[in-house]
Design a protein around this motif. Structure first.
Motif: not given
Ligand code: NAD
Length: 277
Positions: A12-30
């Motif tokens: 959360c702290a990281f996202i507040r400091d970096h509010p525009r994210l590109v997210v990369l997902t892989g097989a682990g999320i599924s």
């Protein structure tokens, strides 16, 4: 405070400091949706060699093996449902934190969870292309063609593999009569980039452009062993943008990460979205 809570506060702290994210997902999320990964947490390959793009295009027996295994494996992907990690990323997008979601998965679970700005880097398994006339067929239609052309079924042990694949004996695969394009009788190929194939340039360019506009790259559930995903970490590093990893196991980008969070993606992202949105 438990470790998921600790990781979620850090994210959360990281996202507040970096509010525009590109997210990369892989097989682990599924994985929590019942679709197996290729590598375990130590990065060790768990299955036999996957089908290579060139072999699929050149060799009828390879195509026969693919379609036999997919005939029995498709229902696993078709019937899988998104898990809390997919929903949390959709929530973070709706809240304005996710500029683009690049997924290496071909299962479409992000879209089914409500994410809208998604690039299916390696394509989508719910569609099939004719290699001759390029017509696109729904994968479910091809399931009907497979059943119509093959009046038999296999009742032996079926081990589920990644990517809508199952392990069945070679002699069973050889019995398969290949499905063909209903329009021109051409060979059919799932709309995915197999290992050894290349991702279309424009698709990569869209992702790179977005990364240039973003504050940071968040990678979830990928070993990053495949260059096609790893290249975004390298580019982020060149651009001086921090990389955050959510993965309980080893990844190829561990040494370049600003933050590595080892809680499983589901509970960690769910708690993060709850806090931020
Ligand atoms: P991978 O199999 O190489 O790595 C999976 C990673 O997920 C591992 O590092 C593991 O530690 C991590 N992981 C496992 N459970 C997790 C959890 N709960 N939370 C967070 N991380 C977790 O997967 P990859 O890096 O995506 O590369 C393999 C290729 O296979 C990709 O190109 C992808 O297209 C394809 N693939 C897709 C699917 C799918 O569509 N669901 C499934 C398997 C493979």
């Amino acid at each position: 405070m438990d470790s998921v809570d600790q990781d979620s506060r850090a994210l959360c702290a990281f996202i507040r400091d970096h509010p525009r994210l590109v997210v990369l997902t892989g097989a682990g999320i599924s994985a929590d949706s019942g679709i197996p990964t290729y590598r375990d947490r130590r990065g060790v390959w768990l299955h036999r060699e996957p089908i290579q793009q060139q072999a699929f295009l050149e060799d009828e027996n390879t195509r026969r093996r693919y379609w036999a295994r997919s005939w029995f494996g498709w229902p696993v992907v078709r019937d899988a449902i998104p898990n809390p990690a997919h929903y949390a990323l959709a929530q973070l997008e709706a809240g304005g934190s996710v500029q683009l979601l690049i997924t290496q998965n071909i299962d479409r679970l992000h879209q089914r969870a409500g994410s809208r700005r998604v690039v299916d880097l390696h394509g989508r398994i719910d569609r099939v292309r004719c290699l001759s006339c390029t017509r696109v067929h729904a994968r479910e239609t091809v399931q009907g063609l497979l059943q119509a052309r093959n009046r038999w079924t296999y009742r032996g042990p079926v081990a589920t593999r990644p990517d809508g694949d199952v392990d069945i004996p070679e002699d069973v695969c050889r019995r398969l009569v290949l499905p063909r394009c209903e329009l021109c009788q051409g060979d059919l190929m799932p709309d995915v980039v197999f290992f050894g194939g290349s991702v279309p340039r424009r698709r990569v360019a869209t992702c790179m452009d977005s990364l240039e506009q973003a504050d940071a790259l968040l990678c979830v559930g990928s070993s990053l062993q495949v260059y096609s995903g790893y290249r975004f970490c390298r580019r982020a590093q060149q651009l001086g943008k921090p990389v955050v990893l959510v993965n309980p196991g080893l990844t190829r980008a561990d040494d370049m990460a600003r933050l590595k969070l080892t809680s499983p993606a589901g509970p960690l992202l769910a708690r993060t979205a709850e806090r931020l949105c």
